[in-house]
Design an enzyme around this catalytic site. Structure first.
Site, PDB file in Angstrom:
ATOM      1  N   ARG A  15       0.910  -1.266   0.208  1.00  0.00           N
ATOM      2  CA  ARG A  15      -0.050   0.054   0.083  1.00  0.00           C
ATOM      3  C   ARG A  15       0.890   1.377  -0.024  1.00  0.00           C
ATOM      4  O   ARG A  15       0.204   2.500  -0.188  1.00  0.00           O
ATOM      5  CB  ARG A  15      -0.827   0.065   1.157  1.00  0.00           C
ATOM      6  CG  ARG A  15      -2.066  -1.036   1.116  1.00  0.00           C
ATOM      7  CD  ARG A  15      -2.733  -1.468   2.513  1.00  0.00           C
ATOM      8  NE  ARG A  15      -2.084  -2.246   3.073  1.00  0.00           N
ATOM      9  CZ  ARG A  15      -2.560  -2.571   4.365  1.00  0.00           C
ATOM     10  NH1 ARG A  15      -3.684  -2.209   4.745  1.00  0.00           N
ATOM     11  NH2 ARG A  15      -1.668  -3.527   4.948  1.00  0.00           N
ATOM     12  N   GLY A  77       1.549 -14.303   6.709  1.00  0.00           N
ATOM     13  CA  GLY A  77       0.875 -13.962   7.828  1.00  0.00           C
ATOM     14  C   GLY A  77       1.518 -13.588   8.924  1.00  0.00           C
ATOM     15  O   GLY A  77       2.784 -14.018   9.049  1.00  0.00           O
ATOM     16  N   ARG A 332      28.294  24.178   1.753  1.00  0.00           N
ATOM     17  CA  ARG A 332      28.307  22.902   1.223  1.00  0.00           C
ATOM     18  C   ARG A 332      29.032  22.111   2.167  1.00  0.00           C
ATOM     19  O   ARG A 332      29.963  22.486   3.163  1.00  0.00           O
ATOM     20  CB  ARG A 332      28.731  22.951  -0.206  1.00  0.00           C
ATOM     21  CG  ARG A 332      27.177  23.435  -0.842  1.00  0.00           C
ATOM     22  CD  ARG A 332      27.650  23.802  -2.521  1.00  0.00           C
ATOM     23  NE  ARG A 332      28.411  22.521  -3.093  1.00  0.00           N
ATOM     24  CZ  ARG A 332      28.950  22.552  -4.071  1.00  0.00           C
ATOM     25  NH1 ARG A 332      29.487  23.736  -4.468  1.00  0.00           N
ATOM     26  NH2 ARG A 332      29.872  21.316  -4.537  1.00  0.00           N
TER      27      ARG A 332
HETATM   28  C1  UD1 Z   1      -2.188  -6.642  11.963  1.00  0.00           C
HETATM   29  C2  UD1 Z   1      -3.232  -7.675  12.896  1.00  0.00           C
HETATM   30  C3  UD1 Z   1      -4.496  -6.685  13.471  1.00  0.00           C
HETATM   31  C4  UD1 Z   1      -4.212  -5.430  13.881  1.00  0.00           C
HETATM   32  C5  UD1 Z   1      -3.026  -4.552  13.149  1.00  0.00           C
HETATM   33  C6  UD1 Z   1      -2.515  -3.451  13.956  1.00  0.00           C
HETATM   34  C7  UD1 Z   1      -3.188 -10.005  12.190  1.00  0.00           C
HETATM   35  C8  UD1 Z   1      -3.779 -11.032  11.474  1.00  0.00           C
HETATM   36  N1  UD1 Z   1      -3.658  -8.548  12.037  1.00  0.00           N
HETATM   37  O1  UD1 Z   1      -3.142  -6.215  10.742  1.00  0.00           O
HETATM   38  O2  UD1 Z   1      -5.434  -7.373  13.883  1.00  0.00           O
HETATM   39  O3  UD1 Z   1      -5.098  -4.490  14.267  1.00  0.00           O
HETATM   40  O4  UD1 Z   1      -2.058  -5.267  12.564  1.00  0.00           O
HETATM   41  O5  UD1 Z   1      -1.703  -2.472  13.142  1.00  0.00           O
HETATM   42  O6  UD1 Z   1      -1.944  -9.870  12.731  1.00  0.00           O
HETATM   43  N2  UD1 Z   1       4.165  -9.020   8.652  1.00  0.00           N
HETATM   44  C9  UD1 Z   1       5.286 -10.036   8.326  1.00  0.00           C
HETATM   45  N3  UD1 Z   1       5.035 -11.125   7.648  1.00  0.00           N
HETATM   46  C10 UD1 Z   1       3.931 -11.377   6.979  1.00  0.00           C
HETATM   47  C11 UD1 Z   1       2.800 -10.523   7.451  1.00  0.00           C
HETATM   48  C12 UD1 Z   1       2.970  -9.242   8.111  1.00  0.00           C
HETATM   49  O7  UD1 Z   1       6.330  -9.786   8.919  1.00  0.00           O
HETATM   50  O8  UD1 Z   1       3.690 -12.566   6.318  1.00  0.00           O
HETATM   51  C13 UD1 Z   1       4.544  -7.945   9.320  1.00  0.00           C
HETATM   52  C14 UD1 Z   1       4.328  -6.455   8.380  1.00  0.00           C
HETATM   53  O9  UD1 Z   1       5.604  -6.140   7.983  1.00  0.00           O
HETATM   54  C15 UD1 Z   1       3.920  -5.652   9.681  1.00  0.00           C
HETATM   55  C16 UD1 Z   1       3.188  -6.461  10.678  1.00  0.00           C
HETATM   56  O10 UD1 Z   1       3.766  -7.701  10.351  1.00  0.00           O
HETATM   57  O11 UD1 Z   1       4.843  -4.837  10.031  1.00  0.00           O
HETATM   58  C17 UD1 Z   1       1.492  -6.348  10.414  1.00  0.00           C
HETATM   59  O12 UD1 Z   1       1.275  -6.834   9.115  1.00  0.00           O
HETATM   60  P1  UD1 Z   1       0.086  -6.118   8.202  1.00  0.00           P
HETATM   61  O13 UD1 Z   1      -0.211  -6.569   6.998  1.00  0.00           O
HETATM   62  O14 UD1 Z   1       0.540  -4.569   8.192  1.00  0.00           O
HETATM   63  O15 UD1 Z   1      -1.112  -6.098   9.298  1.00  0.00           O
HETATM   64  P2  UD1 Z   1      -2.497  -5.425   9.426  1.00  0.00           P
HETATM   65  O16 UD1 Z   1      -3.278  -5.906   8.357  1.00  0.00           O
HETATM   66  O17 UD1 Z   1      -2.182  -4.040   9.811  1.00  0.00           O
HETATM   67 CA    CA Z   2      -0.210  -2.676   9.663  1.00  0.00          CA
END
Ligand code: UD1
Ligand code: CA
Length: 461
Positions: A15, A77, A332
């Site tokens: 995004r 996830g 600079r």
């Molecule tokens: C997640 C939570 C949601 C919460 C929100 C808060 C889950 C399923 N959902 O949603 O309940 O309200 O954060 O901000 O946990 N990431 C990984 N590997 C992955 C997927 C994600 O490292 O496979 C990391 C991303 O880099 C990020 C974080 O986990 O820093 C959260 O992932 P993101 O996709 O932003 O989750 P949200 O949809 O925001």
């Molecule tokens: Ca997030």
């Protein structure tokens, strides 16, 4: 009790629509993930493990020795991401705090409060929750009639009744480390996104009879998660307020803090006054009693006490005590302005030392030079340092006088007490007490007017 922290930073950040990996986007001069890891470090954990994926090398470079790293090869996830940390953590006994790398505003105080609440309550899992004005997009906290936490439901999976709940998952949890990894093994991807959700661990533990709880934080803004540029700007605004308030409490006057942009690592002495529309970036230090006016941009520079910067740009430069610059001048990299020196308007200085009390009043370029003290450099002087291939150095000794419009062609040594006549093009070294003059002589031709073409025109009669 040993503490561990897992920072989830492997997601793609689609995004953001960026070539730069999401958690490396900066807020007030620091990568988001670095804020998270610094706040985590403030709780003095035994170990911090950052889960990295695409762009892993850059994240590891940014955080360097502040964290250990594991790679999540496919982003399946948040639950799968925590599992990637298993090789480094599974054997440990203690409490593990899990947080995300896209939440730059969390403080050590909040992480500490969550650790304490979790330990005092004797929970197997505790989720940090908040109540935003608009809960859209966040996981919702589902409780029973007695208020016990049952589970967390994601936006994409919730029923209308569940989505009406306004208490959300901030994405930060504390877990009993052993129970966390045992429960993660049971998480499935049977949900709308086909992902392994970390949030499912709560329900799994509760069904096993483990105590599961929530800790509600009062200030939602700290938990702001950055998924796109709109949220990035919102996080930057909040961080800017936090930084500016700290400077004001330390005795810095910000005429309009909403329009003053100071990076997180900048240091400023008390009684310094900063006007609106000033940008101060990177590893910059500013002393006491300085004046920085509207339109100034100061990057990775060091200013002493009682320095005045008027609508000027400084990059990797130094200004000692009692110096001034501007308006509309440019320091600079490698510009060093010594005590009491004056850099006026429309002056550019690059890789040059300007000695004590030396004056560069107007419209001057100084590149690759060493100027002694008490020198006066006249208007429009050029230190000509480049022959198209190489750069050359010029030295000007103490108490010398460089007349207006001089061009000093490097390499050149001008001794102390030398006098350069105005409008001279200097190509040879000049000795102490000598005057150098190198310009065409003036010739006046009597009555020449009448021999000019304009003499016949009506306009000039
Ligand atoms: C997640 C939570 C949601 C919460 C929100 C808060 C889950 C399923 N959902 O949603 O309940 O309200 O954060 O901000 O946990 N990431 C990984 N590997 C992955 C997927 C994600 O490292 O496979 C990391 C991303 O880099 C990020 C974080 O986990 O820093 C959260 O992932 P993101 O996709 O932003 O989750 P949200 O949809 O925001
Ligand atoms: Ca997030």
């Amino acid at each position: 009790m040993k503490k561990f922290v897992v920072v989830l930073a492997a997601g793609n950040g689609k995004r953001m629509k960026s070539h730069l990996y999401k958690v490396l986007h900066e807020v007030c001069g620091k990568a988001m993930v670095a804020y998270v890891v610094d706040a985590a470090n403030g709780t003095q954990p035994t170990k911090i493990v950052t889960v990295v994926g695409a762009g892993a090398e850059q994240v590891e470079q940014t955080l360097a020795e502040k964290s250990d790293f594991v790679v999540q090869h496919q982003q399946q996830g948040t639950g799968d991401a925590v599992l990637a940390a298993k090789p480094l953590l599974a054997k440990e006994v203690g409490v593990t705090l899990v947080t995300t790398g896209d939440t730059p505003l969390f403080t050590s105080a909040t992480f500490n409060a969550l650790f304490s609440h979790h330990l005092t309550a004797g929970n197997a899992a505790t989720v940090l929750t908040a109540k935003p004005a608009n809960p859209f997009g966040y996981g919702r906290i589902i409780r029973d009639e007695q208020g016990h936490v049952l589970r967390i439901v994601e936006q994409k999976d919730g029923t209308p009744a569940e989505l009406a709940v306004n208490e959300i998952n901030t994405g930060v949890f504390c877990f009993d480390n052993q129970k966390l990894f045992a429960a993660l093994a049971q998480v499935t991807n049977h949900n709308a996104q086909g992902e392994y959700y970390l949030t499912d661990v709560l329900e799994i533990l509760r069904q096993q009879g483990e105590p599961v709880g929530a800790y509600a934080m009062s200030d939602f803004s700290e938990s702001l998660g950055v998924n796109d540029r709109v949220a990035l700007a919102a996080a930057t605004k909040l961080m800017q307020r936090r930084i500016n308030e700290a400077h004001m409490r330390d005795g810095v006057t910000l005429i309009d803090p909403e329009r003053t942009y100071i990076d997180c690592d900048v240091k400023i002495g008390n009684d310094t006054v900063i006007e609106p529309g000033v940008v101060i970036k990177g590893d910059t230090t500013i002393g006491q009693g300085c004046q920085i006016t509207t339109g100034s941009r100061i990057v990775a520079s060091h200013l002493g006490n009682h320095v005045t910067v008027t609508a000027s740009t400084l990059e990797h430069a130094k200004m000692a005590d009692q110096t001034d610059i501007g308006p509309n001048s440019h320091l600079r990299p490698g510009a060093v302005i010594c005590y009491g020196a004056h850099v006026g308007n429309f002056v550019e200085v690059k890789n040059a030392e300007i000695g004590e009390n030396t004056k560069l009043g107007h419209l001057t370029y100084v590149g690759d030079a060493t100027l002694g003290k008490d020198i006066n450099v006249g208007c429009g002087t050029i230190f000509s340092n480049f022959d198209g291939v190489k750069k050359f150095h010029t030295t000007v000794g103490d108490h010398s006088f460089v007349g207006a419009g001089a061009t000093l062609i490097a390499p050149l040594q001008i001794a102390d007490h030398a006098f350069i006549a105005a409008d001279s093009t200097i190509t040879k070294d000049v000795s102490r007490y000598d005057m150098a003059i190198a310009r065409g002589r003036q010739v006046n031709k009597p009555d020449y007017w009448h021999r000019l073409p304009l003499a016949d025109s009506e306009e000039w009669k």
